[in-house]
Each structure stands twice: as C-alpha cells, then as structure tokens.
Design a protein around this motif. Structure first.
Motif, PDB file in Angstrom:
ATOM      1  N   ILE A   1       9.566 -17.039  -5.370  1.00 55.15           N
ATOM      2  CA  ILE A   1       7.914 -16.951  -5.139  1.00 55.15           C
ATOM      3  C   ILE A   1       7.449 -17.663  -4.215  1.00 55.15           C
ATOM      4  CG2 ILE A   1       7.675 -19.229  -7.029  1.00 55.15           C
ATOM      5  CD1 ILE A   1       5.256 -17.648  -7.826  1.00 55.15           C
TER       6      ILE A   1
ATOM      7  N   TRP B   1       3.276 -24.488  -9.892  1.00 61.43           N
ATOM      8  CA  TRP B   1       3.134 -23.624 -11.172  1.00 61.43           C
ATOM      9  C   TRP B   1       4.409 -24.122 -11.920  1.00 61.43           C
ATOM     10  CZ3 TRP B   1       4.792 -21.539  -6.404  1.00 61.43           C
ATOM     11  CH2 TRP B   1       3.730 -20.883  -5.658  1.00 61.43           C
TER      12      TRP B   1
ATOM     13  N   TYR C   1       6.538 -19.215 -13.755  1.00 63.77           N
ATOM     14  CA  TYR C   1       6.646 -18.329 -12.611  1.00 63.77           C
ATOM     15  C   TYR C   1       8.242 -17.535 -12.638  1.00 63.77           C
ATOM     16  CZ  TYR C   1       9.277 -22.196 -10.100  1.00 63.77           C
ATOM     17  OH  TYR C   1      10.253 -23.266  -9.811  1.00 63.77           O
TER      18      TYR C   1
END
Length: 129
Positions: A49, A105, A110
């Motif tokens: 991510i 996060w 995530y």
C-alpha cells in the motif's frame, strides 16, 4: 474511480516486472492505493500500500526487499516494481483504491480487501522456474 491494471506477463524466476495501475478521475491524489494478488487456489492477499502523497508505504512480509510500490500523481498511476521474482509469485495482481489521505493505518485495515472501495480488473503474472 476506475482502475486499469497492466504489465503482467510470463517471466522466468529471478526476472523483474513492473505493473501499472492507471486511475480515472481528478482526485487520484487523495486516494491510498494498494496492490493485492490471488494465487491459484488461494484467497486474495495483501501485497503493498502507498499513501495518497506517496510518503508512506507498507508491504507484506514476504515481499519486503523484492517489491516496491510507487505512484505518480501527475499521471494518475501507481506502480508495483517486482524484482527477484519466484514461481510462488505467480498470481493475478489487482490494484485497489480507498479515499484516504492519512499516512498511518492499522494492518488490520489496510491488509483487508474490504477496506478498499475500488478495484481494478487484475493482471496475470506467471513466473516459471
């Protein structure tokens, strides 16, 4: 947001490949972007991510040091550079997006497919031994 993944193909073990994910819309820079993959017979799993600004990146443990996620907000595109590919990297790779401008996060979020709002169609990566 519409996502279009590309760049997959058939490579040999040890080779490199760069996937691209082009996004439509004018708000790409406000989306966190992720990559997932689904190997044959397995569930979709988290790969990487990157935050909306590109300042924060997270990777699955098995991909650390081999895969690099990056983005070009001017081109509305996120990339996944994959080096030292292994046969076990064979999978369909998907890009995903979530409207989120934060840089931290919880992995609980995530790494979950449900956290993302938009998905691309996937691109096949096959690594031969």
């Amino acid at each position: 947001v519409q996502l279009q993944a590309s760049g997959g193909g058939l490579v040999q073990a040890g080779d490199s490949l760069r996937l691209s994910c082009a996004a439509s819309g004018r708000t790409f820079s406000s989306y966190a972007m992720g990559w997932f993959r689904r190997a044959p017979g397995k569930e979709r799993e988290f790969v990487a991510i990157i935050s909306s600004s590109g300042s924060s990146r997270k990777y699955a443990d098995s991909m650390k040091g081999r895969f690099t996620i990056s983005r070009d907000n001017a081109k509305n595109t996120v990339y996944l550079q994959m080096d030292s590919l292994k046969p076990e990297d064979t999978a369909v790779y998907y890009c995903a997006a979530r409207g989120d401008s934060s840089t931290y996060w919880s992995p609980t979020y995530y790494q979950a497919t449900s956290w993302y709002t938009y998905w691309g169609q996937g691109t096949q990566v096959t690594v031969s031994s």
